[in-house]
Design a protein around this motif. Structure first.
Motif, PDB file in Angstrom:
ATOM      1  N   GLU A 248       1.602  12.797  50.395  1.00 16.69           N
ATOM      2  CA  GLU A 248       0.199  12.601  50.264  1.00 16.69           C
ATOM      3  C   GLU A 248      -0.524  14.435  50.877  1.00 16.69           C
ATOM      4  O   GLU A 248      -1.417  14.675  50.374  1.00 16.69           O
ATOM      5  CB  GLU A 248       0.605  11.919  51.310  1.00 16.69           C
ATOM      6  N   GLN A 249       0.321  14.821  52.251  1.00 14.84           N
ATOM      7  CA  GLN A 249      -0.304  16.683  52.416  1.00 14.84           C
ATOM      8  C   GLN A 249       0.415  17.504  51.711  1.00 14.84           C
ATOM      9  O   GLN A 249      -0.919  18.276  50.530  1.00 14.84           O
ATOM     10  CB  GLN A 249       0.146  16.241  53.987  1.00 14.84           C
ATOM     11  N   ARG A 250       1.434  17.321  50.441  1.00 11.97           N
ATOM     12  CA  ARG A 250       0.899  18.651  49.705  1.00 11.97           C
ATOM     13  C   ARG A 250       0.898  18.190  48.481  1.00 11.97           C
ATOM     14  O   ARG A 250       1.575  18.802  47.230  1.00 11.97           O
ATOM     15  CB  ARG A 250       2.710  19.033  49.987  1.00 11.97           C
TER      16      ARG A 250
ATOM     17  N   GLU B 194      22.440  -8.370  39.211  1.00 17.09           N
ATOM     18  CA  GLU B 194      21.708  -7.211  39.446  1.00 17.09           C
ATOM     19  C   GLU B 194      20.858  -6.379  40.295  1.00 17.09           C
ATOM     20  O   GLU B 194      19.891  -6.692  39.849  1.00 17.09           O
ATOM     21  CB  GLU B 194      21.996  -6.888  37.666  1.00 17.09           C
ATOM     22  N   GLU B 195      21.453  -5.293  41.469  1.00 20.10           N
ATOM     23  CA  GLU B 195      20.652  -5.091  41.788  1.00 20.10           C
ATOM     24  C   GLU B 195      20.186  -3.797  41.710  1.00 20.10           C
ATOM     25  O   GLU B 195      21.021  -2.603  41.212  1.00 20.10           O
ATOM     26  CB  GLU B 195      21.063  -4.738  43.482  1.00 20.10           C
ATOM     27  N   GLU B 196      19.280  -2.838  42.062  1.00 19.08           N
ATOM     28  CA  GLU B 196      18.876  -1.881  41.622  1.00 19.08           C
ATOM     29  C   GLU B 196      18.320  -0.717  42.762  1.00 19.08           C
ATOM     30  O   GLU B 196      17.311  -1.444  44.281  1.00 19.08           O
ATOM     31  CB  GLU B 196      17.326  -1.883  40.662  1.00 19.08           C
ATOM     32  N   SER B 197      19.049   0.163  42.526  1.00 17.91           N
ATOM     33  CA  SER B 197      18.746   0.773  44.142  1.00 17.91           C
ATOM     34  C   SER B 197      17.596   2.281  44.194  1.00 17.91           C
ATOM     35  O   SER B 197      17.286   2.503  43.039  1.00 17.91           O
ATOM     36  CB  SER B 197      20.457   1.352  44.061  1.00 17.91           C
ATOM     37  N   GLU B 198      16.620   1.648  44.510  1.00 16.56           N
ATOM     38  CA  GLU B 198      15.990   2.642  45.056  1.00 16.56           C
ATOM     39  C   GLU B 198      15.756   3.610  46.638  1.00 16.56           C
ATOM     40  O   GLU B 198      16.599   3.186  47.390  1.00 16.56           O
ATOM     41  CB  GLU B 198      15.152   1.761  45.483  1.00 16.56           C
ATOM     42  N   GLU B 199      15.880   4.635  46.168  1.00 19.91           N
ATOM     43  CA  GLU B 199      15.811   5.603  47.196  1.00 19.91           C
ATOM     44  C   GLU B 199      14.623   5.228  48.091  1.00 19.91           C
ATOM     45  O   GLU B 199      13.815   4.933  48.174  1.00 19.91           O
ATOM     46  CB  GLU B 199      16.309   7.124  46.937  1.00 19.91           C
ATOM     47  N   GLU B 200      15.208   5.252  49.612  1.00 18.75           N
ATOM     48  CA  GLU B 200      13.975   5.093  50.711  1.00 18.75           C
ATOM     49  C   GLU B 200      13.780   6.077  51.213  1.00 18.75           C
ATOM     50  O   GLU B 200      14.450   7.131  51.239  1.00 18.75           O
ATOM     51  CB  GLU B 200      14.873   4.075  52.133  1.00 18.75           C
ATOM     52  N   ILE B 201      12.528   6.508  50.780  1.00 19.58           N
ATOM     53  CA  ILE B 201      11.637   6.980  51.987  1.00 19.58           C
ATOM     54  C   ILE B 201      10.421   7.011  52.660  1.00 19.58           C
ATOM     55  O   ILE B 201      10.014   6.002  53.024  1.00 19.58           O
ATOM     56  CB  ILE B 201      10.858   7.350  50.684  1.00 19.58           C
ATOM     57  N   SER B 202      11.250   7.616  54.241  1.00 18.11           N
ATOM     58  CA  SER B 202      10.742   7.590  55.551  1.00 18.11           C
ATOM     59  C   SER B 202       9.211   7.576  55.103  1.00 18.11           C
ATOM     60  O   SER B 202       8.137   8.358  54.944  1.00 18.11           O
ATOM     61  CB  SER B 202      11.011   9.046  56.552  1.00 18.11           C
ATOM     62  N   PRO B 203       8.579   6.796  55.576  1.00 17.83           N
ATOM     63  CA  PRO B 203       6.916   7.200  56.829  1.00 17.83           C
ATOM     64  C   PRO B 203       6.897   8.501  56.625  1.00 17.83           C
ATOM     65  O   PRO B 203       5.408   9.276  56.757  1.00 17.83           O
ATOM     66  CB  PRO B 203       6.584   6.176  57.915  1.00 17.83           C
ATOM     67  N   GLU B 204       8.022   9.431  57.595  1.00 16.00           N
ATOM     68  CA  GLU B 204       7.431  10.714  58.076  1.00 16.00           C
ATOM     69  C   GLU B 204       6.985  11.616  55.780  1.00 16.00           C
ATOM     70  O   GLU B 204       6.719  12.787  56.367  1.00 16.00           O
ATOM     71  CB  GLU B 204       7.956  11.073  58.757  1.00 16.00           C
ATOM     72  N   MET B 205       8.276  11.112  55.481  1.00 14.27           N
ATOM     73  CA  MET B 205       8.401  11.754  54.444  1.00 14.27           C
ATOM     74  C   MET B 205       7.104  11.628  53.035  1.00 14.27           C
ATOM     75  O   MET B 205       7.338  12.420  52.724  1.00 14.27           O
ATOM     76  CB  MET B 205       9.957  11.654  53.361  1.00 14.27           C
ATOM     77  N   LEU B 206       6.493  10.516  53.486  1.00 13.14           N
ATOM     78  CA  LEU B 206       5.670   9.797  52.718  1.00 13.14           C
ATOM     79  C   LEU B 206       4.663  10.397  53.254  1.00 13.14           C
ATOM     80  O   LEU B 206       3.474  11.501  52.286  1.00 13.14           O
ATOM     81  CB  LEU B 206       5.346   8.448  52.822  1.00 13.14           C
TER      82      LEU B 206
END
Length: 181
Positions: free
Chosen positions: A17-19, A1-13
């Motif tokens: 952090e900025q916000r 059973e695989e858990e689906s994790e939303e990929e977060i781009s480096p730009e979004m990270l």
């Protein structure tokens, strides 16, 4: 059973952090968001789409520098604060309507980058002179009632001005105040 994790781009990270409320340069950000009913997650993901903001509570002495996150704000209403001057609005270039009322403002300044302003409400303050409006070439409505203005001047650059409210001031000289109109 695989858990689906939303990929977060480096730009979004980087944006997250900025916000982040925890970022020390964002002093006042958490309170601004709470005042307007936004969660940190909503703000981080949708800051550009936030078009309206109100600052009614808190005894603010100035508009916080974190306003730079609200470049898309078109309507800003600030009431009953301890502000004697306007600042930190240079990033709010989409601002079309600004209300700063009952805030003890002592001068009109800090609006040179808000050239999209159509309506400016500065009534019930302590403003003695009409100044600092030259960049507001799109301004159509100006409310300056209940201030300390003694001379009608500083309106010459306001070619789009259609309505001005100046009741309950101490005007004793009209000067060249209406040369624009």
């Amino acid at each position: 059973e695989e858990e689906s994790e939303e990929e977060i781009s480096p730009e979004m990270l980087a944006v997250m952090e900025q916000r982040s409320f925890a970022n020390p340069v964002n002093e006042g950000l958490e309170e601004l968001c709470k005042l307007n009913g936004w969660t940190e997650d909503q703000f981080v993901r949708d800051a550009e789409s936030l078009a309206s903001m109100e600052i009614f509570w808190g005894g603010w002495h100035h508009i916080p520098p974190c306003m730079s996150h609200f470049a898309g704000v078109e309507f800003l209403q600030i009431m009953n604060q301890q502000m004697t001057e306007l600042r930190n609005l240079e990033s709010c270039r989409s601002l079309r309507q600004l209300h700063v009322t009952d805030c003890r403002l002592e001068r009109i300044s800090g609006l040179e980058y808000n050239t999209e302003l159509r309506e400016l409400y500065l009534f019930c303050n302590q403003i003695p002179r009409i100044e600092g409006l030259d960049a507001l070439v799109n301004l159509e409505t100006l409310w300056l009632s209940d201030n300390q203005i003694t001379r009608l001047e500083g309106l010459n650059a306001l070619a789009s001005l259609k309505t001005i409210y100046i009741a309950s001031n101490k005007i004793n000289s009209v000067g060249s105040g209406f040369d624009c109109c």
